[in-house]
Design a protein around this motif. Sequence first.
Motif, PDB file in Angstrom:
ATOM      1  N   ILE A 203      57.400  60.129  69.379  1.00  0.00           N
ATOM      2  CA  ILE A 203      57.507  60.765  70.701  1.00  0.00           C
ATOM      3  C   ILE A 203      56.800  59.925  71.753  1.00  0.00           C
ATOM      4  O   ILE A 203      57.308  59.737  72.864  1.00  0.00           O
ATOM      5  CB  ILE A 203      56.919  62.188  70.644  1.00  0.00           C
ATOM      6  N   ARG A 204      55.638  59.394  71.412  1.00  0.00           N
ATOM      7  CA  ARG A 204      54.906  58.561  72.365  1.00  0.00           C
ATOM      8  C   ARG A 204      55.691  57.306  72.713  1.00  0.00           C
ATOM      9  O   ARG A 204      55.736  56.897  73.878  1.00  0.00           O
ATOM     10  CB  ARG A 204      53.541  58.183  71.776  1.00  0.00           C
ATOM     11  N   ASN A 205      56.312  56.683  71.719  1.00  0.00           N
ATOM     12  CA  ASN A 205      57.072  55.466  71.986  1.00  0.00           C
ATOM     13  C   ASN A 205      58.350  55.746  72.759  1.00  0.00           C
ATOM     14  O   ASN A 205      58.791  54.911  73.555  1.00  0.00           O
ATOM     15  CB  ASN A 205      57.382  54.735  70.675  1.00  0.00           C
ATOM     16  N   VAL A 206      58.967  56.911  72.535  1.00  0.00           N
ATOM     17  CA  VAL A 206      60.136  57.268  73.326  1.00  0.00           C
ATOM     18  C   VAL A 206      59.735  57.445  74.791  1.00  0.00           C
ATOM     19  O   VAL A 206      60.458  57.006  75.705  1.00  0.00           O
ATOM     20  CB  VAL A 206      60.785  58.559  72.780  1.00  0.00           C
ATOM     21  N   TRP A 207      58.596  58.085  75.014  1.00  0.00           N
ATOM     22  CA  TRP A 207      58.115  58.239  76.391  1.00  0.00           C
ATOM     23  C   TRP A 207      57.869  56.871  77.039  1.00  0.00           C
ATOM     24  O   TRP A 207      58.255  56.633  78.178  1.00  0.00           O
ATOM     25  CB  TRP A 207      56.850  59.079  76.406  1.00  0.00           C
ATOM     26  N   CYS A 208      57.219  55.968  76.297  1.00  0.00           N
ATOM     27  CA  CYS A 208      56.982  54.617  76.819  1.00  0.00           C
ATOM     28  C   CYS A 208      58.298  53.916  77.122  1.00  0.00           C
ATOM     29  O   CYS A 208      58.407  53.178  78.112  1.00  0.00           O
ATOM     30  CB  CYS A 208      56.160  53.803  75.822  1.00  0.00           C
ATOM     31  N   LEU A 209      59.309  54.136  76.275  1.00  0.00           N
ATOM     32  CA  LEU A 209      60.618  53.530  76.508  1.00  0.00           C
ATOM     33  C   LEU A 209      61.240  54.075  77.784  1.00  0.00           C
ATOM     34  O   LEU A 209      61.802  53.318  78.587  1.00  0.00           O
ATOM     35  CB  LEU A 209      61.530  53.815  75.305  1.00  0.00           C
ATOM     36  N   LEU A 210      61.140  55.381  78.000  1.00  0.00           N
ATOM     37  CA  LEU A 210      61.774  55.999  79.167  1.00  0.00           C
ATOM     38  C   LEU A 210      61.129  55.552  80.473  1.00  0.00           C
ATOM     39  O   LEU A 210      61.806  55.445  81.499  1.00  0.00           O
ATOM     40  CB  LEU A 210      61.719  57.524  79.045  1.00  0.00           C
ATOM     41  N   ASN A 212      59.283  52.693  80.649  1.00  0.00           N
ATOM     42  CA  ASN A 212      59.137  51.236  80.584  1.00  0.00           C
ATOM     43  C   ASN A 212      57.671  50.804  80.670  1.00  0.00           C
ATOM     44  O   ASN A 212      57.316  49.870  81.396  1.00  0.00           O
ATOM     45  CB  ASN A 212      59.944  50.556  81.699  1.00  0.00           C
ATOM     46  N   THR A 213      56.837  51.478  79.908  1.00  0.00           N
ATOM     47  CA  THR A 213      55.412  51.160  79.890  1.00  0.00           C
ATOM     48  C   THR A 213      54.982  50.851  78.465  1.00  0.00           C
ATOM     49  O   THR A 213      55.282  51.613  77.549  1.00  0.00           O
ATOM     50  CB  THR A 213      54.576  52.346  80.418  1.00  0.00           C
ATOM     51  N   THR A 214      54.287  49.750  78.256  1.00  0.00           N
ATOM     52  CA  THR A 214      53.744  49.454  76.937  1.00  0.00           C
ATOM     53  C   THR A 214      52.420  50.183  76.750  1.00  0.00           C
ATOM     54  O   THR A 214      51.829  50.704  77.698  1.00  0.00           O
ATOM     55  CB  THR A 214      53.524  47.943  76.765  1.00  0.00           C
ATOM     56  N   GLN A 261      68.052  52.081  83.053  1.00  0.00           N
ATOM     57  CA  GLN A 261      67.716  50.661  83.017  1.00  0.00           C
ATOM     58  C   GLN A 261      66.517  50.398  82.109  1.00  0.00           C
ATOM     59  O   GLN A 261      66.455  49.362  81.433  1.00  0.00           O
ATOM     60  CB  GLN A 261      67.425  50.157  84.432  1.00  0.00           C
ATOM     61  N   ASN A 262      65.570  51.317  82.075  1.00  0.00           N
ATOM     62  CA  ASN A 262      64.413  51.163  81.196  1.00  0.00           C
ATOM     63  C   ASN A 262      64.837  51.136  79.732  1.00  0.00           C
ATOM     64  O   ASN A 262      64.369  50.297  78.948  1.00  0.00           O
ATOM     65  CB  ASN A 262      63.415  52.305  81.414  1.00  0.00           C
TER      66      ASN A 262
END
Length: 457
Positions: A203-210, A212-214, A261-262
């Motif tokens: 879930i955390r990585n999906v949020w980062c993907l949406l 566009n934050t590492t 785009q993210n």
Amino acid sequence: MGITSLNEIAVPGVYLLIFFLGYPSQVLFYYLDPAPLTRNELYISNVVLVLIFITYTKSVFVDPGTIPKSYRQDDKKEHDIAGEKRGDGVKRTKWCRKCDAAKPPRAHHCKECKRCIPKMDHHCPWTANCVSHTTFPHFIRFLFYTSCGLSWLEYLLWIRIANLWENRNMPAYLGPNPFLVAHLFATTVINSITVFALGVLFIRNVWCLLVNTTTIEGWEIERHRTLLRRARHFGGVLQSPDGTEVPIRKQEFPYDVGIWQNVKQGMGTGNPLSWFNPLAATPSLPSGLTFPTNGFEDASLSWPPPDPDRSYRRPAPSANATPFTFAESALSPQESLAAFRERQLADAVRRRKPFVQRVEAQLARDRDGDGLGDGHSIGVSEGVSEGEMSGDEEEHERGRTGEKDEEGEEAWRNSEGERLKDFGVDEEVEFYDEQEDDDVPLGELLARKRAASGTVY
């Protein structure tokens, strides 16, 4: 257990865990009521297992990328991005002292991989690899299929557990033997813990993907907010180690360019079918050297925003210092270069104490000076340590985690208690990678001059 030992056993351990949860459980279900797995359940279980193995193998063995040596010369636009004018009016360059090379935006030096990684998210100890521009799609697919597979296994386990509970009053000889019960219990505990941890991570990585934050950029965003809070009490400026006042203003994260785009950028394609394809191609390395921005900020600003504590620290020159030295006049060119490198390394960073300790020290000096001190300084200091910070925040800033005072600002932790090194970053190199143009090696300055003039030597 040291980091090296963990890296050596982590990957085989994960493979073993996948095997343990995947295959013995299918045999276990054969002997447990209400019934063995159906053909469709077996198909689903084994297809998901194959997907997990493929995506995990990709996460482990795909190269996280490296910065090409021709990076600065190949792209003049990127040359302008890497050495750009910051909000404090001083032109700075991202320069890795260990790689002895320029750093593209969003790149970081990994202490485990021993090099700068393009769009580094973090170094994952369980894959013994960096999650980066090239490996992130494989990593998030692994998290997705693992979360799905473990959730499916959890469902099958709880059906058997519910059946045992319903028949708990039946004679023991009618139920499974102790070994099967112990196996069921162990599998359920291990699977429940694993699915919870990986589900949260997914879930955390999906949020980062949406957005566009590492993970590292999330740390930088929180660091920027801390600097803004501090600067409010000093008229919008903070002092650098040499006493220069650096203006601190709110700066928006530049790489969030919209959800669609993210996702396209993070997954390397705009084809939704490829997002779930375990054999999908790895994103190309060149696409990890430049990134579109949302245009919310002036083009001359870069990320992360100005941080007074990240500037390169140099000791003050000695009063007896002379502009010339002849101590190395007899050295060969190779020996002179080696001596120059040693002087660069010896020009070490002078770490600063954490912010609250510096303010309290200034407050103590003011009070010792005249009994009252500078009213502005005291008011500001008290406002920072008492008015703005809660008790938890102040204790956090003081280093509640037991960090030594001399570790200074690179030891700063976010609200979750994380610092840069917790993401696998070479902390000292990364925190002090901003250099003014007069700190950049002469060869690099000459290369810039040639690139700007278009002259070939």
